[in-house]
Write an enzyme that holds these catalytic residues in place. Structure first.
Site, PDB file in Angstrom:
ATOM      1  N   ASP A   1      -3.317  69.960  53.508  1.00 47.93           N
ATOM      2  CA  ASP A   1      -4.244  69.150  54.298  1.00 47.93           C
ATOM      3  C   ASP A   1      -5.576  69.887  54.356  1.00 47.93           C
ATOM      4  O   ASP A   1      -5.702  70.963  53.786  1.00 47.93           O
ATOM      5  CB  ASP A   1      -3.665  68.939  55.709  1.00 47.93           C
ATOM      6  CG  ASP A   1      -4.134  67.643  56.347  1.00 47.93           C
ATOM      7  OD1 ASP A   1      -5.356  67.384  56.331  1.00 47.93           O
ATOM      8  OD2 ASP A   1      -3.293  66.893  56.865  1.00 47.93           O
TER       9      ASP A   1
ATOM     10  N   ALA B   1       0.544  62.253  57.438  1.00 47.53           N
ATOM     11  CA  ALA B   1       1.612  63.193  57.119  1.00 47.53           C
ATOM     12  C   ALA B   1       1.419  63.795  55.736  1.00 47.53           C
ATOM     13  O   ALA B   1       1.911  64.875  55.439  1.00 47.53           O
ATOM     14  CB  ALA B   1       2.953  62.474  57.176  1.00 47.53           C
ATOM     15  N   LYS B   2       0.716  63.095  54.879  1.00 46.10           N
ATOM     16  CA  LYS B   2       0.456  63.537  53.502  1.00 46.10           C
ATOM     17  C   LYS B   2       1.746  63.973  52.811  1.00 46.10           C
ATOM     18  O   LYS B   2       1.784  64.993  52.137  1.00 46.10           O
ATOM     19  CB  LYS B   2      -0.615  64.626  53.484  1.00 46.10           C
ATOM     20  CG  LYS B   2      -1.927  64.150  54.136  1.00 46.10           C
ATOM     21  CD  LYS B   2      -3.081  65.103  53.943  1.00 46.10           C
ATOM     22  CE  LYS B   2      -4.373  64.568  54.523  1.00 46.10           C
ATOM     23  NZ  LYS B   2      -4.429  64.509  55.999  1.00 46.10           N
ATOM     24  N   ARG B   3       2.798  63.173  52.991  1.00 48.50           N
ATOM     25  CA  ARG B   3       4.076  63.483  52.369  1.00 48.50           C
ATOM     26  C   ARG B   3       4.100  63.061  50.905  1.00 48.50           C
ATOM     27  O   ARG B   3       3.127  62.504  50.394  1.00 48.50           O
ATOM     28  CB  ARG B   3       5.206  62.787  53.126  1.00 48.50           C
ATOM     29  CG  ARG B   3       5.324  63.222  54.579  1.00 48.50           C
ATOM     30  CD  ARG B   3       5.680  64.700  54.688  1.00 48.50           C
ATOM     31  NE  ARG B   3       6.074  65.058  56.043  1.00 48.50           N
ATOM     32  CZ  ARG B   3       5.287  65.568  56.976  1.00 48.50           C
ATOM     33  NH1 ARG B   3       4.021  65.817  56.716  1.00 48.50           N
ATOM     34  NH2 ARG B   3       5.756  65.881  58.183  1.00 48.50           N
TER      35      ARG B   3
END
Lengths: 275, 275
Positions: free
Chosen positions: A99, B95-97
C-alpha cells in the site's frame, strides 16, 4: 531470523520445506469441529507432527481473515504456539500486502512487531515506497511476488518491455536496489519450471519462496535443478498436500508422514544440487 | 449497490466524496483514548457528521489489522454501524488483496458475505484467476489498482511494452475482458493529473476511485476536468484531511465542515463537467 540461521536450520534438518497453514474451517476433521478452538488445535497438532521435517510455516491470512475476529484470534494463538514450542521455525505471513508508504508502515508494524513473524509476502505493483517500509527490521524479511504459480501469472508478469525484459525480471532487478539478499526473497511458483534458470540470472543469490508443489502440480526436482544455489536458496512450500493428507482422526500423523516424504526427497536434492 | 443506485446517490447529494476511515489509534483525540471502543466511537462520530456530504466510506484495513483482534472487532462494529444508520452509503474495503484462485475465493467470501461491503480493492499483479473470484456477486464491485497515487507508481505501472502501452493501460484493457463497468472500477491517484485523459481513452465508462486529494497533494479540479464522465464516474477519496481536521473534542464537527467544503466544490464540478 537471519539468513545464516535459516541456512543452518536447513543444513541441520536436511530440509527446506515450508508447511502452508492454509487451514480451512470447512475442511477440518469431523471430531474437531465442535471445539471453540478448532483451528488452533488443528494447527497445533499439524505443527507438532511436521516440525522435525520442515524449517518454516506459512499461514495464508485469507483463511484466518475469512472468519473475522475468531480467525484473527486463531492466527495469533497459532503464531504464539510456534514461537513457544518451535522457536527455530521461520514464520512467513502470506499476506501479499502492499500500500502507500504510511499504510505499508502500519502493516510492517502489525506483522513484525505485533505478530512478530519473520517474513511477510508483499505485492510489488505499487513500487518502492510500498515495499521499503517493511525493510530495516533486524532479522525480518520481505518476500516479494515475482513469478507466481497460478495461471493468471501470464497476464501481466510476462509482459516484455522494449528491451525484452519481462515484468517479473524488472521487479527482481529494480527491487534489488532497495534491499539485498539478506532481507529480501522472491516468490516464484514451482509450476514455472525452467523459468528458474531465468530467475537465477537476475537473482543469483536470493532465497526463493516456492509455492505450487503438490496440489498445483509443480515438480520439486525441476525447481531444485534450476533454482538451487550453494546455500540452498529455496524454501519450498506445500499446504494442502500435507495438512489435508487425511481427513480422519489421524490427520496429524498423515501430515507428518507427507512432510517426512518431502523432506527425504529434499535431502537427496540438497546432496545433488547445493554445491 | 448497483451503478444506478450509486449514481442516484451522487446526483441527490451532488457529491462524489468518499471518506477514508484510516483511523489510527495514535491520532485519536485525547478524550477518547481511554475508551475500550475508542476507534469505533471515533468512527461513529465521524460518520454521523460527514454522511450528508459523502456517498461512500473506505476503511483501509491496515489500520484495523495493526491492532489485531481488537482492530478487527472495531472494523466489524464500524461496518455494522454504517449499514444500520446510513444504508445508502457505498462501503469500500481498501484491502488491496489478490491471491491464487482458491484463496481469492476465500477473501471474496470474507468481504462480500461476512463483512458485506460493496466493494474491495484488489491488486492486479497475479492476473485473471486472482481477480475473477470476486466477480459475480450481485451489486458487489472489484476496484482494481491501475495507476496509484504514490511515488512508487512510477516503478512498474509506467513500464511500456513493445507497442508503447504502459502496464496500467494493459491492466485496464485486459481486465475489461473479465468484467464490465457495472462491477469493476479502477484506482487512479489524483496526483496523476493529465493521465486521466489516457485513462479515459482505455476506460471511457468505468467508475474511478481516486485517492490522493488532500494530504497527498492531488487537484480535485484537474481530476474532474480530465476524468469526469456523463454519470460522474468518479469517487474521490479524502482521509486524513477530513478525519484529522481537528485533534480536539470538536473533531467530528471539523470533519463535517471539511467534508461539506469538498462536497460544495464537487457540486460545482458536477455542474461544469458531467455533461
Amino acid at each position: 531470523m537471519t539468513r545464516k540461521e535459516l541456512v543452518k536450520n536447513i543444513r541441520a534438518k536436511q530440509s527446506f520445506l515450508c508447511v502452508g497453514l492454509d487451514t480451512d474451517i470447512k475442511k477440518l476433521p469431523e471430531h474437531l469441529r465442535h471445539r471453540d478452538d478448532a483451528i488452533t488445535e488443528f494447527n497445533r497438532q499439524i505443527i507438532d507432527a511436521t516440525a522435525p521435517y520442515c524449517v518454516a510455516y506459512k499461514p495464508n491470512l485469507a483463511f484466518y481473515e475469512s472468519l473475522g475476529v475468531k480467525g484473527w484470534q486463531a492466527l495469533e494463538d497459532t503464531l504464539r504456539y510456534i514461537r513457544e514450542h518451535h522457536p527455530d521455525q521461520f514464520i512467513i505471513a502470506d499476506a501479499k500486502r502492499g500500500d502507500i508508504g504510511n499504510t505499508s508502515k502500519l502493516y510492517a508494524r502489525s506483522f513484525f512487531e505485533h505478530l512478530d513473524v519473520d517474513a511477510i509476502t508483499v505485492a510489488p505493483y505499487m513500487g518502492e515506497d510500498s515495499v521499503t517500509p517493511f525493510l530495516g527490521y533486524e532479522g525480518k524479511w520481505v518476500i516479494l511476488l515475482a513469478l507466481t504459480s497460478n495461471k493468471g501469472s501470464h497476464d501481466f508478469q510476462l509482459i516484455e518491455d522494449r528491451d525484452g525484459r519481462r515484468l517479473f525480471e524488472q521487479v527482481i532487478l529494480t527491487s534489488q536496489r532497495w534491499a539485498g539478499p539478506e532481507e529480501m526473497m522472491y516468490v516464484v511458483g514451482a509450476t514455472q519450471g525452467r523459468a528458474f534458470e531465468d530467475i537465477r540470472r537476475v537473482a543469483p543469490e536470493s532465497f526463493l519462496l516456492v509455492p505450487g508443489v503438490g496440489a498445483q502440480g509443480g515438480s520439486l526436482e525441476e525447481v531444485c535443478r534450476y533454482g538451487m544455489i550453494a546455500d540452498c536458496g529455496l524454501l519450498v512450500n506445500s499446504s494442502r498436500g500435507i495438512i489435508y493428507a487425511s481427513s480422519g482422526e489421524d490427520y496429524a500423523e498423515a501430515a507428518g508422514r507427507e512432510a517426512r516424504k518431502l523432506a527425504e526427497e529434499m535431502a537427496s536434492h540438497l546432496a545433488t544440487y547445493s554445491r
